[in-house]
Design an enzyme around this catalytic site. Structure first.
Site, short mmCIF file in Angstrom:
data_model
loop_
_atom_site.label_atom_id
_atom_site.label_comp_id
_atom_site.label_asym_id
_atom_site.label_seq_id
_atom_site.Cartn_x
_atom_site.Cartn_y
_atom_site.Cartn_z
N LYS A 127 9.74 3.16 7.08
CA LYS A 127 11.15 2.83 7.22
C LYS A 127 11.99 4.11 7.43
CE LYS A 127 9.26 -1.10 6.45
NZ LYS A 127 9.21 -1.78 5.16
N ASP B 113 10.14 1.13 -6.35
CA ASP B 113 10.13 1.10 -4.89
C ASP B 113 11.50 1.56 -4.42
OD1 ASP B 113 10.19 0.46 -2.19
OD2 ASP B 113 9.06 -1.41 -2.42
N TYR C 78 10.07 -7.10 -2.22
CA TYR C 78 9.58 -7.10 -0.83
C TYR C 78 8.40 -8.06 -0.71
CZ TYR C 78 7.03 -5.69 3.27
OH TYR C 78 6.35 -5.71 4.45
N ARG D 186 -10.81 12.89 4.80
CA ARG D 186 -10.40 11.82 3.87
C ARG D 186 -9.97 12.42 2.53
NH1 ARG D 186 -13.93 9.30 0.83
NH2 ARG D 186 -15.59 9.08 2.35
C1 LIG Z 1 8.25 -2.33 4.32
C2 LIG Z 1 8.35 -2.29 2.86
C3 LIG Z 1 7.19 -2.20 2.05
C4 LIG Z 1 5.79 -2.20 2.64
O1 LIG Z 1 5.54 -1.08 3.42
P1 LIG Z 1 4.54 -1.10 4.69
O2 LIG Z 1 4.68 0.29 5.21
O3 LIG Z 1 5.03 -2.16 5.62
O4 LIG Z 1 3.19 -1.40 4.17
C5 LIG Z 1 7.37 -2.13 0.67
N1 LIG Z 1 8.60 -2.16 0.11
C6 LIG Z 1 9.72 -2.27 0.85
C7 LIG Z 1 11.04 -2.31 0.16
C8 LIG Z 1 9.64 -2.34 2.24
O5 LIG Z 1 10.75 -2.46 2.96
#
Ligand SMILES: *Cc1c(COP(=O)(O)O)cnc(C)c1O
Length: 372
Positions: free
Chosen positions: A196, A171, A99, A47
């Site tokens: 992603k 982000d 998001y 961890r």
């Molecule tokens: C999918 C996504 C998230 C969240 O990520 P997870 O891996 O699903 O927790 C945050 N911001 C954007 C722009 C996303 O597409």
């Protein structure tokens, strides 16, 4: 070193025992102590640190030109660590069309201790007016935004934030460091859903934060990462490192296909509007051009026939799969409003398309037959 080289080498080390060229997965949760009580390789318990996570964090930091990175078990866990690092009573300014999963996290979990103002981030005057010099501690940027592909001016927002000693976290999931480098534009932190484009094959969940400098805020975030324990497994780290190796080449392919699809949809009689920052008529095309070196593979479009036509088109696609998420090699389409629920601000006639790496002619053919 350039990004293609970093992507391949910065997350890998040849194994000193076996000489395996690709770093093996270290599943052991615990590491042997020496007689003097020390830990010869620096690892104690997984961890706190694990060789695969360290390799992932190294490549993540390098790709964004940051000082350090923290890998998390999901994008939301990464966002959560930033929010947890703020003192109770702090105000966050965030985009109204951010998001929806992170917005729900802010609203449902953090709204008891933090004050969150959701605004239109493309309006700089509004950002300035929303700043409370005493309580605003974080400006959250998401650009291009999900699912309307709105563009925020990273440099100008960071200049505003610096005047008031406010942290900026961007982000950067849609653009990736291949096309947009928020730390170079003045941001303090960059956040990713590695689920992603980083993983790139829709088979691993993960998240990341990268910091420009190691400071008090970052030390707090690091201890939240290891104490809360929302860390990715060694296997997940391995998968993400593997995905990252081809990121720069995949991003070029995603963009090349997305531009052609955006242009095809723009002239299609059934389509009302196309949202893609690479189109000259996008309202923030000039800002997008100035802060992005490419426009990535995400776009949305609305249909003249309303929600019914949008759902019918999504159901009629044969090659493009109807599913949530994005950034994989396969193209995915989604009627966002129905996933986001009753409070959504997303138009009901909108479809969001994650353009994959299939042959462009096959993709356009599929869209063309579905829009008949
Ligand atoms: C999918 C996504 C998230 C969240 O990520 P997870 O891996 O699903 O927790 C945050 N911001 C954007 C722009 C996303 O597409």
């Amino acid at each position: 070193m350039k990004i293609e080289t970093l992507a391949i080498h910065a997350g890998n080390s040849t194994d000193s025992n076996t000489k395996a060229v690709v770093q093996p997965i270290t599943l052991s949760t615990t590491f042997e102590r020496a007689e003097d009580g020390s830990y010869p390789a620096g690892y104690i318990y997984t961890r706190a640190a694990n060789p695969n996570r360290l390799s992932l964090e190294n490549v993540l930091a390098k790709l964004d030109g940051g000082a350090e990175a923290c890998a998390f078990s999901s994008g939301n866990a990464a966002g959560s660590a930033v929010f947890q690092s703020l003192e109770p009573g702090s105000q966050i300014i965030a985009p109204e069309d951010m998001y929806h999963g992170l917005k729900a996290l802010m609203n449902e979990v953090f709204s008891r201790t933090l004050e969150i103002s959701f605004i239109d981030m493309s309006d700089l005057n509004l950002v300035e007016r929303t700043i409370n010099p005493r309580t605003t501690k974080l400006i959250w940027i998401e650009t291009p935004s999900n699912p309307l592909l709105k563009i925020s001016d990273i440099k100008s927002i960071c200049q505003l934030a610096q005047k008031h000693h406010i942290i900026v976290c961007c982000d950067n999931t849609f653009a990736t460091p291949v096309f947009q480098r928020p730390l170079d534009l003045g941001a303090d932190l960059v956040m990713y859903s590695s689920t992603k484009y980083f993983g790139g094959h829709s088979d691993v969940l993960g998240g990341a934060l990268v910091t420009k400098t190691v400071n008090e805020q970052w030390e707090k975030i690091k201890s939240i990462q290891t104490l809360s324990g929302a860390v990715p497994s060694p296997f997940d780290c391995y998968m993400t490192v593997r995905g990252l190796k081809t990121l720069p080449y995949r991003m070029r392919g995603h963009e090349e296909n997305a531009i052609q699809i955006a242009q095809f949809l723009e002239q299609h009689p059934a389509v009302e509007k196309v949202f893609y920052p690479g189109l000259i008529n996008h309202p923030s095309y000039a800002i997008a051009r100035s802060q992005m070196s490419g426009f990535s593979g995400m776009l949305s479009f609305t249909l003249k026939g309303g929600q019914e036509a949008a759902i019918k088109a999504a159901n009629s696609l044969k090659l493009i799969t109807q599913a949530t998420s994005l950034g994989g090699v396969e193209s995915l389409i989604e009627h966002r409003a129905s996933v986001e629920g009753p409070n959504t601000k997303t138009p009901f006639n909108l479809l969001r398309l994650s353009v994959g790496l299939e042959n462009i002619q096959d993709l356009i053919e599929d869209l063309n037959q579905a829009l008949q």
